[in-house]
Design an enzyme around this catalytic site. Structure first.
Site, PDB file in Angstrom:
ATOM      1  N   ALA A 132       7.469  -2.014   2.295  1.00 25.84           N
ATOM      2  CA  ALA A 132       8.176  -1.330   1.210  1.00 25.84           C
ATOM      3  C   ALA A 132       9.333  -0.510   1.773  1.00 25.84           C
ATOM      4  O   ALA A 132      10.455  -0.544   1.253  1.00 25.84           O
ATOM      5  CB  ALA A 132       7.198  -0.433   0.440  1.00 25.84           C
TER       6      ALA A 132
ATOM      7  N   GLN B 189       1.380   3.482   2.140  1.00 26.68           N
ATOM      8  CA  GLN B 189       2.120   3.641   3.399  1.00 26.68           C
ATOM      9  C   GLN B 189       2.667   2.296   3.889  1.00 26.68           C
ATOM     10  O   GLN B 189       2.685   2.019   5.096  1.00 26.68           O
ATOM     11  CB  GLN B 189       1.214   4.268   4.459  1.00 26.68           C
ATOM     12  N   SER B 190       3.126   1.478   2.976  1.00 30.48           N
ATOM     13  CA  SER B 190       3.613   0.148   3.337  1.00 30.48           C
ATOM     14  C   SER B 190       4.894   0.207   4.179  1.00 30.48           C
ATOM     15  O   SER B 190       5.899   0.809   3.766  1.00 30.48           O
ATOM     16  CB  SER B 190       3.897  -0.634   2.045  1.00 30.48           C
ATOM     17  N   ASN B 191       4.863  -0.437   5.340  1.00 34.72           N
ATOM     18  CA  ASN B 191       6.086  -0.578   6.146  1.00 34.72           C
ATOM     19  C   ASN B 191       7.043  -1.555   5.483  1.00 34.72           C
ATOM     20  O   ASN B 191       8.259  -1.415   5.574  1.00 34.72           O
ATOM     21  CB  ASN B 191       5.748  -1.105   7.544  1.00 34.72           C
TER      22      ASN B 191
ATOM     23  N   ALA C 182       0.855  -1.178   0.000  1.00 35.60           N
ATOM     24  CA  ALA C 182       0.000   0.000   0.000  1.00 35.60           C
ATOM     25  C   ALA C 182       0.899   1.238   0.000  1.00 35.60           C
ATOM     26  O   ALA C 182       2.114   1.130   0.209  1.00 35.60           O
ATOM     27  CB  ALA C 182      -0.899  -0.014   1.228  1.00 35.60           C
TER      28      ALA C 182
END
Ligand SMILES: *Cc1c(COP(=O)(O)O)cnc(C)c1O
Length: 361
Positions: free
Chosen positions: A106, A102-104, A100
């Site tokens: 990523a 706000q992916s952690n 997403a």
């Protein structure tokens, strides 16, 4: 003090004292997998005394996987040790993964690639309807850029397949080699990172007066829970592992996916697949949906921050903690056995949600 006098009696180290035959066997099987070092391990297991004073119930411990050390920490770092180990063994020089906006996952992948000198592409889907300008500029997105990742934003998950194919073709066309890492780093290789965590927990539990009745952890793509379930079952730790679903809202679906992943992990390690009663998913605390915090989540974040100085996040750990607090308040915990909360990180995500906190104060 002379150095010798600091040694425990008989020259044994703490690790040897708590090393059961099951743990030693699992350690050997885990160590057979390629791995790169990224995380600060072991992470501490700490008591949450002041939280317990506030909400009552059994002793509460927190496993500080928000302190895995890389780029504000979190659970993906452990997975990436094995995922990048496999990529290395395959001579990859370029990583592509997904998440997403706000992916952690990523963010941690981008940082891990920076350390390892790998190029990194992130395909980020704008799937969360959260009305705060910071959601599209700050938090994890800001950090992804600092780590030098190439970002691709898509509004529809249907666009991912074609974009991925195109990027792989471009990179391979100029002689590069790509490792594609699945969302959340959750395949049987990534989940090995949480088998490592299960080994740490087993040692840490041995130092407590009572074995914990339950281990609570946020789950979405399930690699974290799968690794814990397989690792704790294989080392004869009988604590229940409760996955708090923050993603799908469909417990039966998540349980089936967890079964498949656990079987895969167990097979890879050559251990028995865990029994069905070890696969526990609680989907009652999702609220309006993935990435949308609700009242109990804000309360949990504010409570843990104000009485313990620990930062949870609005998407994962805050929701899981809200579920645990609600369970403790319902009086359904065994009184003398502690409960354990696995803090999977995510605090960078707080900075994508500032308006909601300001409106509450
Ligand atoms: C990804 C993530 C989780 C969920 O872990 P899975 O292995 O995908 O189930 C939990 N907490 C945080 C902070 C995360 O970033």
């Amino acid at each position: 003090m002379r150095p010798e006098s600091r040694k425990p009696r008989g020259g044994l180290r703490y690790r040897d004292l708590v090393a059961t035959p099951e743990r030693l066997a699992l350690r050997r099987r885990l160590d057979a997998h390629p791995r790169v070092r990224l995380a600060h391990l072991p992470t501490p297991l700490e008591p949450l005394r002041r939280l317990r004073e506030r909400i009552g119930g059994p002793p509460i411990y927190i496993k500080r996987d928000d302190c895995t050390g890389l780029a504000t920490g979190g659970n993906k770092v452990r997975k990436l040790e094995f995922l990048l180990g496999a990529a290395d063994a395959d001579d990859a020089d370029h990583v592509i993964t997904f998440g997403a906006l706000q992916s952690n996952h990523a963010r941690q992948t981008a940082a891990a690639c920076a350390i390892r000198g790998l190029a990194c592409d992130l395909i980020l889907v704008n799937r969360v309807a959260w009305d705060d300008p910071s959601y599209e500029t700050s938090g994890n997105l800001l950090l992804d850029r600092l780590f030098g990742a190439t970002l691709h934003r898509v509004d529809d998950a249907g666009e991912i397949g074609e974009l991925l194919q195109r990027r792989v073709a471009e990179i391979e066309g100029r002689g590069g080699r790509v490792a594609v890492i699945p969302p959340g780093g959750s395949n049987a290789i990534g989940a090995l990172g949480y088998v490592e965590c299960a080994l740490e927990l087993g040692e840490q539990f041995a130092a407590l007066d009572h074995a914990p009745s339950a281990v609570w952890v946020a789950c979405s793509t399930l690699g974290t829970q799968a690794g814990l379930v397989v690792g704790l079952a294989a080392t004869a730790v009988d604590s229940r592992i409760v996955g708090v679903d923050v993603y799908s809202g469909d417990a039966a679906h998540q349980q089936t996916a967890l079964r498949v992943l656990c079987d895969d992990v167990a097979k890879r390690l050559g251990v028995e697949a865990p029994r069905a009663d070890r696969l526990i998913v609680d989907s009652d605390h999702l609220g309006p949906g993935y990435g949308i915090p609700h009242e109990a989540v804000f309360e949990a974040i504010e409570l843990v921050a104000s009485c313990e100085g620990i930062l949870l996040d609005p998407v994962y750990s805050g929701k899981a903690m809200a579920a645990l607090i609600s369970h403790i308040r319902s009086g359904r915990c065994e009184a003398d056995r502690p409960v354990v909360f696995v803090h999977t990180g995510g605090s960078a995500g707080l900075f994508a949600y500032p308006q909601a906190f300001l409106e509450r104060s």
